[in-house]
Each structure stands twice: as structure tokens, then as C-alpha cells.
Motif scaffolding. Structure first.
Motif, mmCIF file in Angstrom:
data_model
loop_
_atom_site.group_PDB
_atom_site.id
_atom_site.type_symbol
_atom_site.label_atom_id
_atom_site.label_comp_id
_atom_site.label_asym_id
_atom_site.label_seq_id
_atom_site.Cartn_x
_atom_site.Cartn_y
_atom_site.Cartn_z
ATOM 1 N N GLU A 1 -89.834 -10.789 42.720
ATOM 2 C CA GLU A 1 -90.283 -12.177 42.816
ATOM 3 C C GLU A 1 -91.217 -12.365 44.006
ATOM 4 O O GLU A 1 -92.193 -13.130 43.940
ATOM 5 C CB GLU A 1 -89.077 -13.118 42.940
ATOM 6 C CG GLU A 1 -88.257 -13.270 41.677
ATOM 7 C CD GLU A 1 -87.277 -12.124 41.435
ATOM 8 O OE1 GLU A 1 -86.597 -12.131 40.397
ATOM 9 O OE2 GLU A 1 -87.187 -11.220 42.302
ATOM 10 N N ASP A 2 -90.925 -11.669 45.096
ATOM 11 C CA ASP A 2 -91.811 -11.711 46.264
ATOM 12 C C ASP A 2 -93.188 -11.152 45.908
ATOM 13 O O ASP A 2 -94.221 -11.698 46.325
ATOM 14 C CB ASP A 2 -91.191 -10.897 47.403
ATOM 15 C CG ASP A 2 -92.079 -10.852 48.630
ATOM 16 O OD1 ASP A 2 -92.272 -11.899 49.268
ATOM 17 O OD2 ASP A 2 -92.591 -9.762 48.944
ATOM 18 N N GLY A 3 -93.202 -10.067 45.132
ATOM 19 C CA GLY A 3 -94.471 -9.494 44.700
ATOM 20 C C GLY A 3 -95.253 -10.446 43.819
ATOM 21 O O GLY A 3 -96.490 -10.537 43.920
ATOM 22 N N LEU A 4 -94.548 -11.159 42.960
ATOM 23 C CA LEU A 4 -95.203 -12.141 42.088
ATOM 24 C C LEU A 4 -95.867 -13.234 42.919
ATOM 25 O O LEU A 4 -97.041 -13.574 42.701
ATOM 26 C CB LEU A 4 -94.168 -12.750 41.139
ATOM 27 C CG LEU A 4 -94.673 -13.847 40.210
ATOM 28 C CD1 LEU A 4 -95.536 -13.260 39.101
ATOM 29 C CD2 LEU A 4 -93.496 -14.629 39.591
ATOM 30 N N ALA A 5 -95.117 -13.789 43.873
ATOM 31 C CA ALA A 5 -95.655 -14.864 44.703
ATOM 32 C C ALA A 5 -96.839 -14.380 45.533
ATOM 33 O O ALA A 5 -97.879 -15.058 45.621
ATOM 34 C CB ALA A 5 -94.556 -15.419 45.612
ATOM 35 N N ASP A 6 -96.710 -13.209 46.150
ATOM 36 C CA ASP A 6 -97.800 -12.683 46.979
ATOM 37 C C ASP A 6 -99.052 -12.398 46.152
ATOM 38 O O ASP A 6 -100.181 -12.616 46.606
ATOM 39 C CB ASP A 6 -97.354 -11.402 47.681
ATOM 40 C CG ASP A 6 -96.404 -11.678 48.830
ATOM 41 O OD1 ASP A 6 -96.318 -12.839 49.266
ATOM 42 O OD2 ASP A 6 -95.740 -10.725 49.291
ATOM 43 N N ILE B 1 -104.362 -11.815 52.368
ATOM 44 C CA ILE B 1 -103.440 -12.899 52.013
ATOM 45 C C ILE B 1 -102.147 -12.336 51.440
ATOM 46 O O ILE B 1 -101.047 -12.816 51.744
ATOM 47 C CB ILE B 1 -104.105 -13.858 51.010
ATOM 48 C CG1 ILE B 1 -105.269 -14.591 51.676
ATOM 49 C CG2 ILE B 1 -103.091 -14.862 50.465
ATOM 50 C CD1 ILE B 1 -106.090 -15.439 50.723
ATOM 51 N N MET B 2 -102.264 -11.297 50.631
ATOM 52 C CA MET B 2 -101.076 -10.701 50.018
ATOM 53 C C MET B 2 -100.147 -10.090 51.060
ATOM 54 O O MET B 2 -98.925 -10.041 50.863
ATOM 55 C CB MET B 2 -101.493 -9.644 48.992
ATOM 56 C CG MET B 2 -102.175 -10.228 47.764
ATOM 57 S SD MET B 2 -102.924 -8.993 46.688
ATOM 58 C CE MET B 2 -101.478 -8.218 45.996
ATOM 59 N N LYS B 3 -100.699 -9.622 52.179
ATOM 60 C CA LYS B 3 -99.881 -9.033 53.230
ATOM 61 C C LYS B 3 -99.242 -10.076 54.131
ATOM 62 O O LYS B 3 -98.336 -9.761 54.909
ATOM 63 C CB LYS B 3 -100.735 -8.078 54.072
ATOM 64 C CG LYS B 3 -101.163 -6.819 53.327
ATOM 65 C CD LYS B 3 -102.033 -5.943 54.196
ATOM 66 C CE LYS B 3 -102.489 -4.699 53.446
ATOM 67 N NZ LYS B 3 -103.373 -3.841 54.276
ATOM 68 N N ASP B 4 -99.703 -11.317 54.044
ATOM 69 C CA ASP B 4 -99.161 -12.404 54.859
ATOM 70 C C ASP B 4 -97.755 -12.735 54.365
ATOM 71 O O ASP B 4 -97.543 -12.955 53.174
ATOM 72 C CB ASP B 4 -100.071 -13.625 54.757
ATOM 73 C CG ASP B 4 -99.765 -14.665 55.819
ATOM 74 O OD1 ASP B 4 -98.588 -14.795 56.215
ATOM 75 O OD2 ASP B 4 -100.710 -15.358 56.254
ATOM 76 N N SER B 5 -96.795 -12.791 55.269
ATOM 77 C CA SER B 5 -95.404 -13.064 54.878
ATOM 78 C C SER B 5 -95.181 -14.507 54.445
ATOM 79 O O SER B 5 -94.177 -14.814 53.793
ATOM 80 C CB SER B 5 -94.458 -12.730 56.033
ATOM 81 O OG SER B 5 -94.764 -13.518 57.177
ATOM 82 N N ARG B 6 -96.117 -15.381 54.786
ATOM 83 C CA ARG B 6 -95.981 -16.786 54.388
ATOM 84 C C ARG B 6 -96.356 -16.958 52.915
ATOM 85 O O ARG B 6 -97.171 -16.213 52.382
ATOM 86 C CB ARG B 6 -96.856 -17.671 55.263
ATOM 87 C CG ARG B 6 -96.428 -17.705 56.723
ATOM 88 C CD ARG B 6 -97.474 -18.371 57.584
ATOM 89 N NE ARG B 6 -98.725 -17.603 57.617
ATOM 90 C CZ ARG B 6 -99.782 -17.959 58.337
ATOM 91 N NH1 ARG B 6 -99.744 -19.065 59.060
ATOM 92 N NH2 ARG B 6 -100.874 -17.216 58.317
ATOM 93 N N ILE B 7 -95.746 -17.949 52.284
ATOM 94 C CA ILE B 7 -96.030 -18.215 50.874
ATOM 95 C C ILE B 7 -96.883 -19.474 50.766
ATOM 96 O O ILE B 7 -96.660 -20.457 51.478
ATOM 97 C CB ILE B 7 -94.723 -18.359 50.061
ATOM 98 C CG1 ILE B 7 -95.032 -18.496 48.568
ATOM 99 C CG2 ILE B 7 -93.894 -19.531 50.548
ATOM 100 C CD1 ILE B 7 -93.791 -18.406 47.694
ATOM 101 N N GLY B 8 -97.887 -19.417 49.891
ATOM 102 C CA GLY B 8 -98.797 -20.542 49.723
ATOM 103 C C GLY B 8 -98.542 -21.317 48.442
ATOM 104 O O GLY B 8 -97.560 -21.096 47.738
ATOM 105 N N THR B 9 -99.471 -22.185 48.131
ATOM 106 C CA THR B 9 -99.320 -23.056 46.963
ATOM 107 C C THR B 9 -99.289 -22.269 45.665
ATOM 108 O O THR B 9 -98.433 -22.499 44.799
ATOM 109 C CB THR B 9 -100.473 -24.074 46.920
ATOM 110 O OG1 THR B 9 -100.470 -24.835 48.131
ATOM 111 C CG2 THR B 9 -100.311 -25.017 45.731
#
Length: 279
Positions: free
Chosen positions: A86-91, A108-116
């Protein structure tokens, strides 16, 4: 013979340690080469997860009902895997749709924060999965669907390394062992283990051969789409992309199985289930 069995058992434990939070014991023999060989056991790790979720369903459903049990299954799955896929999907969604240039997408994909984009994709994926689990349980197909979805989706996700380049910086990612294509013998083992859930469903739940073929055609088609989706955005794949691919395939498998059941092409044998389960 004992040395061969010990090596394969170590690879099974490596696969479990990579893809789950389940305890695997101490003193794992880790090396990039061993971890790469352990990829073939990813589908079996999925099969184990599906079996544990099936046991939870059998125990909880008569007491809590289908809807509550489906939520419990979703929670249990996230806890057992650490929400890895699921983390991979969001990233992937954050990166693919939050940047314009390939390098910016990867940053952006390496950023631990999740965006919109990642939040929306994750929310919708979990909501869709919950509704599918409920519908499959009502059709008395939840257990075989889990066995098929968890094993086959993991096998297909790994295969993207066969024809896409790895675009993350080497030596800086947990997913580096995924970077190289598998040899033909290992690829055959991976796909064989990936089909194990289908085989179990055919034996235990009367899954027709025609339906199994429909599932295979459907997932191959989605794999083709996912490959081009990744190539379009980053000209390759990362570990996050493989997590996203696993989630897409799992959801797609559930949709296909539910569709063939609603069309009357799969009437499973339910007498093997304990009385009071499902329905």
C-alpha cells in the motif's frame, strides 16, 4: 540434502522477512544473491498470509458478521505486511502525478510524506478492497479469492524486473535485490508458486478451468498495462512500483472472480466450510 533444504528454508524466511512482519527467527543468512533467489518464494509468502486471513475469517465471521470481519481482515493484512504494498501504491501515485520530469517523479517517490494523489489512491484502493471482500464473502468465495489474489499478484509484480530497468540509485534501497531479472529456472519456480492459489481453488472450491484461464488472461493484460504505465512515467520500475503493481493485480483478481461468480460461471462447493460460515 540437508544443506539444500536448509538453504531453501533460509530463502523462505528471507522472503517472509522482506514482505511481512511475521516472525522468522534469528540468524538469517542474508546476502544480495540469496535475497534475489528468495524472490521466487514471494508468492508462497502471500499464500501464507492468505491462509492466516482465511483462518481469521472462519473464526470471526460467525461471531461478528461479514462486514465487520472484512474490516478485521483488512486491518490484519496491513499489520502483517506493514502496509508494504500500500505504501508503494501511494508513493507511485504521488510521484507519477506530482512531478513532470522523471527525476522529479523519483524524488517525490522517495519522500516519506504522502501527498494528495497518494492519499486519494490509497483511500480508494482500501475502500474498493473492503467492498470486494464483503461481496466475495457473500458469494462464499472469499477464501479462494484470497488464496489466488495473494499468491498470483505477488508473482506477477516480481516479473516486471524481467523487462523493465531498475531506476532507483543502487545500494540505497531495500528493493535493490529486485533489480535484476530472474534466471529462467527461477522465473519458472516463481510463476509455479504464483499459480498455487489457483490450483488450490480448482481442487477445493471447484474453480472451473475456463475461469482459471480467464483470470490468467486478465492478469496478463493488466501486467502489460502496468508495464507501459511505469515506462511512461519513469522509464523503468522501483520497489514502490512493484508494490503498486501487486495492489492493482490483487484488486483486479477479486473483480474478475466476483464478475464470473455473478455471471453464474463459478458455483463453489461450500459443504467443506464449517456450518454458519458465510452467507
Amino acid at each position: 540434502m540437508n544443506a539444500i533444504l536448509s538453504k531453501q528454508l533460509n530463502r523462505v524466511r528471507l522472503a517472509l522477512s522482506f514482505t511481512t512482519r511475521l516472525p522468522v527467527g534469528q540468524q538469517l543468512d542474508y546476502s544480495p544473491t540469496e535475497m534475489h533467489a528468495a524472490l521466487v518464494y514471494f508468492p508462497l509468502a502471500g499464500l501464507l498470509l492468505a491462509s492466516l486471513l482465511s483462518l481469521l475469517f472462519l473464526l470471526a465471521q460467525p461471531l461478528a458478521g461479514i462486514e465487520v470481519t472484512a474490516v478485521l481482515l483488512l486491518i490484519a493484512s496491513l499489520l502483517m505486511t506493514g502496509a508494504l504494498h500500500e505504501d508503494g501504491l501511494a508513493d507511485s501515485f504521488d510521484g507519477f502525478y506530482g512531478g513532470f520530469e522523471t527525476q522529479r517523479k523519483l524524488e517525490i517517490m522517495k519522500d516519506s510524506r504522502i501527498g494528495t494523489y497518494g492519499s486519494a489512491a490509497l483511500l480508494l484502493a482500501l475502500l474498493l478492497k473492503l467492498m470486494l471482500l464483503i461481496q466475495l464473502a457473500q458469494q462464499q468465495l472469499l477464501i479462494p479469492a484470497l488464496l489466488i489474489g495473494y499468491s498470483l499478484s505477488r508473482a506477477l509484480a516480481v516479473t516486471h524486473a524481467q523487462d523493465l530497468p531498475y531506476v532507483s540509485a543502487p545500494g540505497k534501497s531495500k528493493s535493490d535485490p529486485l533489480a535484476k531479472p530472474l534466471s529462467l529456472p527461477l522465473l519458472a519456480c516463481l510463476l509455479g508458486f504464483g499459480l498455487s492459489g489457483l490450483l488450490v481453488a480448482m481442487i477445493g472450491w471447484s474453480l472451473p478451468v475456463v475461469v482459471a484461464l480467464v483470470v490468467l488472461v486478465a492478469v496478463v493484460a493488466v501486467r502489460w498495462c502496468l508495464k507501459h504505465w511505469m515506462h511512461k512515467h519513469i522509464q523503468g520500475f522501483t520497489g514502490d512500483c512493484l508494490g503498486a503493481a501487486q495492489q492493482f493485480q490483487e484488486l483486479w483478481i477479486y473483480i474478475v472472480l466476483l464478475a464470473v461468480a455473478n455471471l453464474g460461471y463459478w458455483l463453489p462447493v461450500v459443504t467443506e466450510l464449517p456450518s454458519g460460515v458465510a452467507g
